[in-house]
Design a protein around this motif. Sequence first.
Motif, PDB file in Angstrom:
ATOM      1  N   ALA A 115       0.891  -1.161  -0.128  1.00 30.93           N
ATOM      2  CA  ALA A 115      -0.052  -0.028  -0.041  1.00 30.93           C
ATOM      3  C   ALA A 115       0.779   1.145   0.106  1.00 30.93           C
ATOM      4  N   LEU A 116       1.971   1.262   0.891  1.00 30.72           N
ATOM      5  CA  LEU A 116       2.894   2.318   0.692  1.00 30.72           C
ATOM      6  C   LEU A 116       3.605   2.643  -0.595  1.00 30.72           C
ATOM      7  N   ILE A 117       3.892   1.437  -1.187  1.00 30.20           N
ATOM      8  CA  ILE A 117       4.323   1.523  -2.861  1.00 30.20           C
ATOM      9  C   ILE A 117       3.429   2.209  -3.715  1.00 30.20           C
ATOM     10  N   GLY A 118       2.220   1.756  -3.543  1.00 32.27           N
ATOM     11  CA  GLY A 118       0.919   2.282  -4.380  1.00 32.27           C
ATOM     12  C   GLY A 118       0.800   3.618  -4.130  1.00 32.27           C
ATOM     13  N   GLU A 119       0.800   3.930  -2.845  1.00 31.93           N
ATOM     14  CA  GLU A 119       0.642   5.436  -2.269  1.00 31.93           C
ATOM     15  C   GLU A 119       1.882   6.420  -2.984  1.00 31.93           C
ATOM     16  N   LEU A 120       3.052   5.669  -2.848  1.00 36.51           N
ATOM     17  CA  LEU A 120       4.258   6.378  -3.525  1.00 36.51           C
ATOM     18  C   LEU A 120       4.020   6.516  -5.052  1.00 36.51           C
ATOM     19  N   LEU A 121       3.741   5.715  -5.563  1.00 40.84           N
ATOM     20  CA  LEU A 121       3.374   5.638  -7.136  1.00 40.84           C
ATOM     21  C   LEU A 121       2.682   6.690  -7.537  1.00 40.84           C
ATOM     22  N   ARG A 122       1.494   6.809  -6.894  1.00 43.26           N
ATOM     23  CA  ARG A 122       0.368   7.864  -7.101  1.00 43.26           C
ATOM     24  C   ARG A 122       0.896   9.100  -6.985  1.00 43.26           C
ATOM     25  N   ASP A 123       1.687   9.357  -5.648  1.00 41.97           N
ATOM     26  CA  ASP A 123       2.100  10.518  -5.420  1.00 41.97           C
ATOM     27  C   ASP A 123       3.274  11.178  -6.014  1.00 41.97           C
ATOM     28  N   LEU A 124       4.148  10.266  -6.624  1.00 40.96           N
ATOM     29  CA  LEU A 124       5.505  10.758  -6.904  1.00 40.96           C
ATOM     30  C   LEU A 124       5.664  10.249  -8.317  1.00 40.96           C
ATOM     31  N   GLU A 125       5.074   9.324  -8.826  1.00 35.28           N
ATOM     32  CA  GLU A 125       4.974   8.725 -10.102  1.00 35.28           C
ATOM     33  C   GLU A 125       6.583   8.071 -10.755  1.00 35.28           C
ATOM     34  N   GLN A 126       7.371   8.825 -10.580  1.00 30.43           N
ATOM     35  CA  GLN A 126       8.791   8.650 -11.050  1.00 30.43           C
ATOM     36  C   GLN A 126       9.662   7.443 -10.376  1.00 30.43           C
ATOM     37  N   PRO A 127       9.791   6.413 -10.925  1.00 27.81           N
ATOM     38  CA  PRO A 127      10.703   5.462  -9.930  1.00 27.81           C
ATOM     39  C   PRO A 127      11.634   5.945  -9.346  1.00 27.81           C
ATOM     40  N   ASP A 128      12.710   6.862  -9.678  1.00 27.33           N
ATOM     41  CA  ASP A 128      13.753   7.152  -9.176  1.00 27.33           C
ATOM     42  C   ASP A 128      13.407   8.218  -7.806  1.00 27.33           C
ATOM     43  N   LEU A 129      12.304   8.843  -7.849  1.00 28.50           N
ATOM     44  CA  LEU A 129      11.720   9.633  -6.769  1.00 28.50           C
ATOM     45  C   LEU A 129      11.279   8.725  -5.576  1.00 28.50           C
ATOM     46  N   ILE A 130      10.648   7.593  -5.932  1.00 29.96           N
ATOM     47  CA  ILE A 130       9.918   6.698  -5.143  1.00 29.96           C
ATOM     48  C   ILE A 130      11.285   6.041  -4.602  1.00 29.96           C
ATOM     49  N   GLN A 131      12.149   5.388  -5.272  1.00 30.34           N
ATOM     50  CA  GLN A 131      13.516   4.987  -4.808  1.00 30.34           C
ATOM     51  C   GLN A 131      14.188   5.788  -3.552  1.00 30.34           C
ATOM     52  N   GLU A 132      14.190   7.066  -3.968  1.00 29.26           N
ATOM     53  CA  GLU A 132      14.846   7.898  -2.948  1.00 29.26           C
ATOM     54  C   GLU A 132      14.028   8.115  -1.710  1.00 29.26           C
ATOM     55  N   GLU A 133      12.612   8.228  -2.009  1.00 32.08           N
ATOM     56  CA  GLU A 133      11.876   8.114  -0.813  1.00 32.08           C
ATOM     57  C   GLU A 133      11.975   6.965   0.106  1.00 32.08           C
ATOM     58  N   LEU A 134      11.922   5.791  -0.725  1.00 31.57           N
ATOM     59  CA  LEU A 134      11.897   4.469   0.071  1.00 31.57           C
ATOM     60  C   LEU A 134      13.329   4.483   0.887  1.00 31.57           C
ATOM     61  N   ASP A 135      14.289   4.954   0.071  1.00 29.38           N
ATOM     62  CA  ASP A 135      15.499   4.923   0.830  1.00 29.38           C
ATOM     63  C   ASP A 135      15.457   5.615   2.053  1.00 29.38           C
ATOM     64  N   LYS A 136      14.909   6.758   2.081  1.00 30.13           N
ATOM     65  CA  LYS A 136      14.876   7.775   3.508  1.00 30.13           C
ATOM     66  C   LYS A 136      14.150   7.054   4.517  1.00 30.13           C
ATOM     67  N   MET A 137      13.046   6.243   4.215  1.00 33.11           N
ATOM     68  CA  MET A 137      12.197   5.724   4.994  1.00 33.11           C
ATOM     69  C   MET A 137      13.167   4.465   5.647  1.00 33.11           C
ATOM     70  N   GLY A 138      13.901   3.647   4.982  1.00 33.48           N
ATOM     71  CA  GLY A 138      14.575   2.653   5.264  1.00 33.48           C
ATOM     72  C   GLY A 138      15.503   3.193   6.241  1.00 33.48           C
ATOM     73  N   TYR A 139      16.399   4.176   5.864  1.00 34.97           N
ATOM     74  CA  TYR A 139      17.318   5.011   6.537  1.00 34.97           C
ATOM     75  C   TYR A 139      16.854   5.113   8.092  1.00 34.97           C
ATOM     76  N   SER A 140      15.789   5.689   8.118  1.00 38.00           N
ATOM     77  CA  SER A 140      15.419   6.001   9.587  1.00 38.00           C
ATOM     78  C   SER A 140      15.035   4.681  10.313  1.00 38.00           C
TER      79      SER A 140
END
Lengths: 186, 186
Positions: B33-58
């Motif tokens: 669901a989180l991925i789905g929401e990121l896709l809807r919000d950010l659309e670009q795979p590279d932006l989603i990757q960056e966001e997931l990376d930040k979430m994972g980091y914390s």
Amino acid sequence: MSSQSKSYAVQANVLWQKQPKANAELFALTYGALIGELLRDLEQPDLIQEELDKMGYSMGCRSVEELLAKTELKCATFDETAEAMKMAFRMFFGISADSKIAKDGEYTIYFTDNPLTLFVELPDHLQELQYNQLLAGWCRGMLESLQFDCACSIISDILKGDSVTTVQIRLNQVLQDGAGEEYQEE
Amino acid sequence: MSSQSKSYAVQANVLWQKQPKANAELFALTYGALIGELLRDLEQPDLIQEELDKMGYSMGCRSVEELLAKTELKCATFDETAEAMKMAFRMFFGISADSKIAKDGEYTIYFTDNPLTLFVELPDHLQELQYNQLLAGWCRGMLESLQFDCACSIISDILKGDSVTTVQIRLNQVLQDGAGEEYQEE
């Protein structure tokens, strides 16, 4: 608690033990990340609530299949679904929930442990946010699959200072086919 | 596997057993669901990757504290962190991972079970998406807390038809204080 209810509780506990597991903290953090992302994207608490409700709904439709496959639950009447909800809370979330019939066609499911809200404190400006709406949507999805079209909402929440978190379940209508027909015959 | 490594593996397994748990399927669905929401919000795979990376980091910064508190791991050198990563994968995700030193300052962590990707199939138009980037960010967060500034990336993924999912860990620099100084003295 009736002996039937006790036997369901024992069964739910065994099923919870057997379920494939993930780490509770990471689950809570992932759910928190989802909420954070929804806040960033949708901003409005009511839109976020709607989205969480939809996500919960589709999870509920999936959970209930597993619940029915692994238990001997019967949900011929609306009241009997309260046991199913309690079992599901235990089996899928490890939550020990209780239920209370409020009036004809309405009951509540309430609990204190909530794995979604580990580490969570709602800031003042987000008091309107129904952080746990996923659980209400999840109940709605399960109940609809059981042929009971219901309105499900969070009416109290430990996150907001209440002593328990409560999902209110109100029957809108019994759907056609399966359980619906049996219910009509009562 | 060295006897030290075996002892870590046993310890990680015990810790995994003891961890508070959530349901693996609901975790996977929530992550979806989180991925789905990121896709809807950010659309670009590279932006989603960056966001997931930040979430994972914390999440990683949080996980490593618990890891150090509950184990006798020493991470004085970069190479020793490979054991820490393997233990963390087991302790927090229930994943049995292996590691392989690639060259000086670089190793990989690889595994086949992945609780994040239950039920997941990447559609053709999302082949670019690093669905598991959260795990790379999570490693990055843990390593940075251990004083190793690293670049972490997913270089193979079962979701994309590879036989294992692999996180590549490359040391950028040893940070000052703590583990860093010990590393310098070697």
